[in-house]
Scaffold this motif. Structure first.
Motif, PDB file in Angstrom:
ATOM      1  N   TYR A  85      23.028  49.027  49.360  1.00  0.00           N
ATOM      2  CA  TYR A  85      23.044  47.772  50.147  1.00  0.00           C
ATOM      3  C   TYR A  85      24.209  47.146  50.395  1.00  0.00           C
ATOM      4  N   ARG A  86      25.202  47.177  49.293  1.00  0.00           N
ATOM      5  CA  ARG A  86      26.255  46.444  49.431  1.00  0.00           C
ATOM      6  C   ARG A  86      27.364  46.922  48.300  1.00  0.00           C
ATOM      7  N   ASP A  87      28.513  47.350  48.739  1.00  0.00           N
ATOM      8  CA  ASP A  87      29.582  47.701  48.146  1.00  0.00           C
ATOM      9  C   ASP A  87      30.778  46.583  47.874  1.00  0.00           C
ATOM     10  N   SER A  88      31.173  46.669  46.769  1.00  0.00           N
ATOM     11  CA  SER A  88      32.263  45.491  46.446  1.00  0.00           C
ATOM     12  C   SER A  88      33.617  46.132  45.603  1.00  0.00           C
ATOM     13  N   ARG A  89      34.684  45.737  46.182  1.00  0.00           N
ATOM     14  CA  ARG A  89      35.864  46.083  45.370  1.00  0.00           C
ATOM     15  C   ARG A  89      36.817  45.078  45.569  1.00  0.00           C
ATOM     16  N   GLY A  90      37.418  44.744  44.361  1.00  0.00           N
ATOM     17  CA  GLY A  90      38.353  43.649  44.324  1.00  0.00           C
ATOM     18  C   GLY A  90      39.033  43.468  43.040  1.00  0.00           C
ATOM     19  N   LEU A  91      39.895  42.108  42.926  1.00  0.00           N
ATOM     20  CA  LEU A  91      40.753  41.893  41.836  1.00  0.00           C
ATOM     21  C   LEU A  91      40.195  40.527  41.403  1.00  0.00           C
ATOM     22  N   ILE A  92      40.123  40.414  39.927  1.00  0.00           N
ATOM     23  CA  ILE A  92      40.150  38.984  39.194  1.00  0.00           C
ATOM     24  C   ILE A  92      41.473  38.811  38.123  1.00  0.00           C
ATOM     25  N   GLY A  93      41.792  37.451  38.244  1.00  0.00           N
ATOM     26  CA  GLY A  93      42.791  37.014  37.533  1.00  0.00           C
ATOM     27  C   GLY A  93      42.170  35.839  36.659  1.00  0.00           C
ATOM     28  N   GLN A  94      42.449  35.885  35.109  1.00  0.00           N
ATOM     29  CA  GLN A  94      41.803  34.951  34.360  1.00  0.00           C
ATOM     30  C   GLN A  94      42.871  34.384  33.302  1.00  0.00           C
ATOM     31  N   TRP A  95      42.908  33.218  33.245  1.00  0.00           N
ATOM     32  CA  TRP A  95      43.671  32.499  32.083  1.00  0.00           C
ATOM     33  C   TRP A  95      42.949  31.601  31.254  1.00  0.00           C
ATOM     34  N   GLN A  96      43.125  31.887  29.743  1.00  0.00           N
ATOM     35  CA  GLN A  96      42.468  31.163  28.860  1.00  0.00           C
ATOM     36  C   GLN A  96      43.296  30.499  27.931  1.00  0.00           C
ATOM     37  N   HIS A  97      42.890  29.213  27.514  1.00  0.00           N
ATOM     38  CA  HIS A  97      43.881  28.416  26.740  1.00  0.00           C
ATOM     39  C   HIS A  97      42.832  27.811  25.642  1.00  0.00           C
ATOM     40  N   ASN A  98      43.224  28.209  24.166  1.00  0.00           N
ATOM     41  CA  ASN A  98      42.649  27.550  23.215  1.00  0.00           C
ATOM     42  C   ASN A  98      43.178  26.187  23.102  1.00  0.00           C
ATOM     43  N   LEU A  99      42.565  25.193  23.030  1.00  0.00           N
ATOM     44  CA  LEU A  99      43.171  23.746  22.720  1.00  0.00           C
ATOM     45  C   LEU A  99      42.942  23.615  21.350  1.00  0.00           C
ATOM     46  N   ASP A 100      42.009  24.431  20.688  1.00  0.00           N
ATOM     47  CA  ASP A 100      41.978  24.497  19.116  1.00  0.00           C
ATOM     48  C   ASP A 100      40.872  25.421  18.920  1.00  0.00           C
ATOM     49  N   GLU A 101      40.390  25.206  17.559  1.00  0.00           N
ATOM     50  CA  GLU A 101      39.432  26.346  17.258  1.00  0.00           C
ATOM     51  C   GLU A 101      38.097  26.018  17.724  1.00  0.00           C
ATOM     52  N   ARG A 102      37.922  25.027  18.453  1.00  0.00           N
ATOM     53  CA  ARG A 102      36.449  24.739  19.038  1.00  0.00           C
ATOM     54  C   ARG A 102      36.625  24.431  20.501  1.00  0.00           C
ATOM     55  N   ARG A 103      37.688  24.228  20.998  1.00  0.00           N
ATOM     56  CA  ARG A 103      37.856  23.987  22.284  1.00  0.00           C
ATOM     57  C   ARG A 103      38.592  24.761  23.285  1.00  0.00           C
ATOM     58  N   GLN A 104      38.110  25.114  24.419  1.00  0.00           N
ATOM     59  CA  GLN A 104      38.829  26.265  25.270  1.00  0.00           C
ATOM     60  C   GLN A 104      38.669  26.083  26.803  1.00  0.00           C
ATOM     61  N   VAL A 105      39.666  26.205  27.489  1.00  0.00           N
ATOM     62  CA  VAL A 105      39.881  25.966  28.744  1.00  0.00           C
ATOM     63  C   VAL A 105      40.110  27.285  29.540  1.00  0.00           C
ATOM     64  N   THR A 106      39.480  27.564  30.663  1.00  0.00           N
ATOM     65  CA  THR A 106      39.637  28.818  31.348  1.00  0.00           C
ATOM     66  C   THR A 106      39.814  28.503  32.674  1.00  0.00           C
TER      67      THR A 106
END
Length: 345
Positions: free
Chosen positions: A196-217
């Motif tokens: 029905y549908r084909d998809s191709r592409g790219l993904i970029g991701q940045w992850q930052h750990n503020l500390d051991e219990r908090r993370q921003v992406t």
């Protein structure tokens, strides 16, 4: 063990466990000893055995740190799962429940829909399998990838059976509290055993750990959507978003996440602006552990889609507002086996 006599510690702890196999403290200590002499696989197995015992949350967190350290030191990590599911769906074909609709392009003509074009309910079975790997190239760079397959099989309405096969391959750079990932993605989606549908592409991701219990992406995704039998629907899709997650250090170990995203799905064909749209949405959810082995989870997704022009049959510009709600619970029956019950609306 603390005085540096690691082999003697293992010998003594083995004798303890021979007569007290449920002694969680002794098992945790022998896991530390195995790790100290370089027997990582045995140490991991013993730490995982301890996690299944009724131990305090602080001890469980310490064991998780040991397991994370073991995983981080491995050159190659491979993880996978198989999921089997059964359920009921009140609208397997994502259709309207109305049997008649007005057509403004034909002077308001009332059309009676074929029964196949109205919503159908059915029971279904799902099968999902996935495998993911990480190959460390050096202290900062890793090769990452994976593949996932899914099939949803309806009991009676099998013309609406669906299947998905997707894969990804990329590289990850990590240092201190930051990680950057760039990967290619491929996907094919089938309905009634036909592409029905084909998809191709790219993904970029940045992850930052503020500390051991908090993370921003933060992330960006670009995909080319192609419809083998309906090329007029071909489009290019771009999405950018940000998310935040936090774990809380209280007895039930709750975790909260929220995110927002937006983008554009631009049609390729001329004269069909009603097929292109601009999506924007928010997500919020979380989980907590009410008892040993149990996790209760839930989440809400809300998305708006504004289309680029009037629909030629209905003579209005389409605007979608979609809300998805998911609640459920999982129970760890044994190591590697989890039972999940959930409701999705």
């Amino acid at each position: 063990l603390d005085s540096g006599h690691r082999e003697r510690a293992i010998f003594a702890l083995e004798r303890v466990l021979a007569v007290q196999p449920d002694n969680a403290l002794a098992r945790a200590e022998i896991a530390r000893a195995y790790l100290a002499v370089g027997e990582k696989d045995t140490a991991r197995r013993e730490f995982e055995n301890v996690k299944r015992a009724p131990i305090p949350a602080e001890a469980r967190a310490t064991i998780d740190r040991y397991l994370s350290a073991i995983a981080a030191a491995e050159t190659t990590q491979v993880h996978g799962y198989i999921e089997l599911g059964v359920g009921t769906d009140s609208n397997v074909n994502s259709a309207t429940s109305s049997s008649q609709i007005a057509l403004p392009a034909f002077g308001g003509l009332i059309a009676t829909l074929n029964s196949a074009a109205t919503s159908k309910g059915d029971n279904f079975t799902t099968v999902t399998g996935a495998v993911n790997f990480t190959r460390k190239l050096n202290d900062r760079w890793s090769l990452v990838g994976g593949a996932t397959g899914n099939a949803k099989l309806n009991q009676n309405q099998d013309q609406f059976d669906t299947g998905t096969l997707e894969g990804n391959l990329g590289a990850r750079w990590a240092m201190n509290n930051d990680a950057l990932t760039l990967a290619t993605q491929l996907q094919t989606f089938e309905v009634d055993n036909s592409r029905y549908r084909d998809s191709r592409g790219l993904i970029g991701q940045w992850q930052h750990n503020l500390d051991e219990r908090r993370q921003v992406t933060g992330y960006m995704q670009y995909a080319q959507l192609r419809y083998p039998t309906q090329s007029i629907r071909d489009a290019n899709r771009g999405i950018a978003g940000i998310a935040y997650a936090q774990a809380f250090s209280i007895r039930t170990s709750p975790v909260l996440f929220l995110g927002a995203y937006g983008g554009s799905e631009k049609e390729l064909a001329d004269g069909v602006p009603h097929l292109g749209h601009e999506p924007a949405g928010i997500r919020i959810g979380g989980q907590f552990k009410p008892a040993e082995g149990w996790i209760v989870f839930g989440g809400v997704n809300y998305e708006e889609r504004r289309y680029g022009g009037p629909e030629p049959v209905f003579l209005v510009t389409r605007e979608d507002r979609q809300t998805d709600i998911r609640v459920g619970a999982s129970y760890l029956m044994r190591a590697g086996t989890t039972l999940i019950v959930q409701v999705v609306d």
